[in-house]
Scaffold this motif. Structure first.
Motif, PDB file in Angstrom:
ATOM      1  N   HIS A  23     -54.893  -1.124   7.073  1.00 22.73           N
ATOM      2  CA  HIS A  23     -53.443  -1.246   6.918  1.00 22.73           C
ATOM      3  C   HIS A  23     -52.693  -0.356   7.905  1.00 22.73           C
ATOM      4  O   HIS A  23     -51.486  -0.134   7.747  1.00 22.73           O
ATOM      5  N   ALA A 349     -49.668   1.601   5.005  1.00 25.08           N
ATOM      6  CA  ALA A 349     -48.797   0.891   5.949  1.00 25.08           C
ATOM      7  C   ALA A 349     -47.607   1.741   6.370  1.00 25.08           C
ATOM      8  O   ALA A 349     -47.101   1.607   7.489  1.00 25.08           O
ATOM      9  N   ASP A 352     -48.956   4.640   8.625  1.00 26.17           N
ATOM     10  CA  ASP A 352     -49.298   4.106   9.945  1.00 26.17           C
ATOM     11  C   ASP A 352     -48.237   4.491  10.961  1.00 26.17           C
ATOM     12  O   ASP A 352     -48.539   4.928  12.083  1.00 26.17           O
ATOM     13  N   LYS A 391     -45.339  -1.718  15.541  1.00 25.26           N
ATOM     14  CA  LYS A 391     -45.379  -2.151  14.137  1.00 25.26           C
ATOM     15  C   LYS A 391     -44.839  -3.575  14.002  1.00 25.26           C
ATOM     16  O   LYS A 391     -45.403  -4.395  13.256  1.00 25.26           O
ATOM     17  N   LEU A 392     -43.763  -3.875  14.717  1.00 21.71           N
ATOM     18  CA  LEU A 392     -43.230  -5.237  14.693  1.00 21.71           C
ATOM     19  C   LEU A 392     -44.244  -6.230  15.249  1.00 21.71           C
ATOM     20  O   LEU A 392     -44.426  -7.318  14.691  1.00 21.71           O
ATOM     21  N   ASP A 393     -44.906  -5.864  16.341  1.00 20.23           N
ATOM     22  CA  ASP A 393     -45.920  -6.748  16.918  1.00 20.23           C
ATOM     23  C   ASP A 393     -47.043  -7.010  15.918  1.00 20.23           C
ATOM     24  O   ASP A 393     -47.509  -8.146  15.769  1.00 20.23           O
ATOM     25  N   ALA A 394     -47.487  -5.959  15.241  1.00 25.49           N
ATOM     26  CA  ALA A 394     -48.571  -6.110  14.267  1.00 25.49           C
ATOM     27  C   ALA A 394     -48.165  -7.011  13.111  1.00 25.49           C
ATOM     28  O   ALA A 394     -48.990  -7.721  12.538  1.00 25.49           O
ATOM     29  N   ALA A 395     -46.865  -6.982  12.771  1.00 23.32           N
ATOM     30  CA  ALA A 395     -46.360  -7.808  11.669  1.00 23.32           C
ATOM     31  C   ALA A 395     -45.939  -9.201  12.121  1.00 23.32           C
ATOM     32  O   ALA A 395     -45.527 -10.028  11.304  1.00 23.32           O
ATOM     33  N   GLY A 396     -46.018  -9.472  13.424  1.00 23.36           N
ATOM     34  CA  GLY A 396     -45.619 -10.771  13.937  1.00 23.36           C
ATOM     35  C   GLY A 396     -44.126 -10.997  13.939  1.00 23.36           C
ATOM     36  O   GLY A 396     -43.662 -12.142  13.899  1.00 23.36           O
ATOM     37  N   VAL A 397     -43.358  -9.905  14.017  1.00 30.65           N
ATOM     38  CA  VAL A 397     -41.896  -9.996  14.002  1.00 30.65           C
ATOM     39  C   VAL A 397     -41.384  -9.884  15.432  1.00 30.65           C
ATOM     40  O   VAL A 397     -41.764  -8.981  16.179  1.00 30.65           O
ATOM     41  N   ARG A 398     -40.517 -10.813  15.819  1.00 26.93           N
ATOM     42  CA  ARG A 398     -39.932 -10.799  17.158  1.00 26.93           C
ATOM     43  C   ARG A 398     -38.457 -10.436  17.085  1.00 26.93           C
ATOM     44  O   ARG A 398     -37.777 -10.764  16.114  1.00 26.93           O
TER      45      ARG A 398
END
Length: 417
Positions: A23, A349, A352, A391-398
């Motif tokens: 996580h 999380a 992290d 963190k955004l990249d890991a969550a798939g957030v653009r």
């Protein structure tokens, strides 16, 4: 048999660390980068942190970067012994054991300092304080440090103001990702998790008193209200008190709130926030919990002097103090951090992001320390932004990016409305 027991403990710790690492994608990515770049090669680090699975992931990243590490616990009640055992197998020297007394706690800090560190990592300033008071012979070698928590930064700023701080320290606590996510969301969830594990109390319909409305206090208040509690906030800062009031919380002095609360949570970083005159008017069965780092926010000594009977361990991490009139007050985690003693601390999380900022700050400090004056320094904004982007990249957030015209507009003062 002892060897077999230690091995079993280490294996349990390895499983716990592996679960946390799943996580913590940002810190894993930084660890992989450190393994390739070795930004900490040849450096010795003494750390005083909560010895938990999440901390173990941070230690692994720093070790991958080339550092030699000695780790002591910043709170004996938060130490996870199985994690400490597992860390030894990763080449990290650990001086920590759950539940040790005060003397042993400081002896462990001294042992961590025996590594003769180049850099130090602290959570509460106890290690830095020990360096400046009892291990001054090491100060010439130490060239920088990082501080993880609000209480520690407050102490460091006082040291710097008095001209006592001998090396630069980076205030990791003051990054936006740390304050917003760790302090607010992490503390909010993990504190109430600790209260509920220790007491099995229903918070819906109860009155929760939150002492302090900084980022940590906001998180606790938000989560308590979300669980259906009536929330009263106590504050000394007029701006924070106004903020709490405009968010719909009742704001009162502790002298008034003490008689109404069912659950009390201190999150101030100061001492004697709840004291004898407050105990004197509390309800039978009131629950007392601290989430403000040190065990001084609730005056435990005064509570013990008022009580005519102490029933320790009425539930795990819950001690019952019986007052002369028969009222019972329930103190959680001996007044220490309830979220790390009665629960498992912040979710992995959340840590992290905090530990990713810590790791990048250590690497930056290792590179820039020669040019930094003694004192408290901010983490560069680009580190904050990098952690958030990862963190955004890991969550798939653009997210959007500025166009060249927008960048020009923000840089120029010549363009009108």
């Amino acid at each position: 048999m002892r060897t077999a027991g230690r091995r079993a403990g280490a294996e349990a710790g390895e499983r716990r660390i592996d679960w946390a690492a799943r996580h913590m994608p940002v810190l894993r990515a930084i660890g992989a980068r450190f393994a390739a770049e070795r930004p900490l090669a040849g450096l010795r680090i003494a750390a005083c942190l909560h010895v938990t699975a999440e901390t173990a992931v941070l230690m692994g990243a720093l070790r991958a970067g080339g550092a030699e590490i000695a780790l002591a616990a910043s709170n004996p009640l938060s130490t996870q012994d199985d994690v400490a055992a597992a860390l030894a197998g990763y080449g990290i020297t650990v001086h920590a054991r759950a539940g040790v007394d005060r003397d042993t706690y400081y002896r462990h800090i001294h042992r961590a300092l025996d590594v003769e560190p180049d850099l130090v990592l602290d959570d509460g300033c106890d290690l830095v304080n020990t360096l400046h008071t009892e291990r001054t012979e090491l100060l010439e070698r130490v060239t920088g440090g990082c501080e993880e928590t609000t209480t520690g930064v407050i102490r460091l700023r006082r040291m710097a103001a008095e001209g006592a701080l001998r090396f630069p320290v980076v205030a990791v606590n003051d990054t936006r990702v740390k304050r917003m996510f760790d302090n607010r969301y992490g503390t909010g969830q993990s504190t109430l998790d600790g209260v509920m594990r220790a007491t099995n109390a229903l918070l819906a319909g109860r009155t929760v008193v939150v002492a302090g409305f900084g980022y940590c206090g906001r998180g606790v208040a938000e989560r308590a209200r979300g669980l259906g509690a009536r929330v009263i906030v106590t504050e000394i800062d007029p701006v924070k008190a106004l903020d709490a009031s405009l968010q719909g919380y009742e704001v009162r002095p502790m002298a008034e709130a003490a008689a109404e609360g069912d659950v009390f949570v201190t999150v101030t970083g100061n001492r004697d926030v709840i004291r004898a005159e407050h105990f004197a008017v509390m309800k039978d069965g009131a629950i007392l919990a601290n989430a403000g780092h040190f065990d001084v926010e609730i005056d435990v000594r005064a509570l013990g002097e008022l009580a005519v009977e102490l029933n320790p361990g009425v539930r795990p991490n819950t001690d019952e103090y019986v007052l002369p009139d028969g009222r019972r007050l329930l103190l959680l985690a001996e007044g220490r951090l309830v979220n790390l003693t009665a629960a498992e601390g912040h979710p992995a999380a959340v840590m992290d992001m905090s530990f990713a900022a810590q790791a990048l700050a250590v690497a930056w400090l290792a590179r820039e320390r020669a040019g930094l004056a003694p004192g408290v320094h901010a983490v560069p904004e680009e580190i904050d932004a990098e952690v958030a982007r990862l963190k955004l990249d890991a969550a798939g957030v653009r997210i959007d990016v500025l166009t060249p015209e927008q960048e020009d507009y923000l840089r120029s003062w010549r363009i009108g409305s």
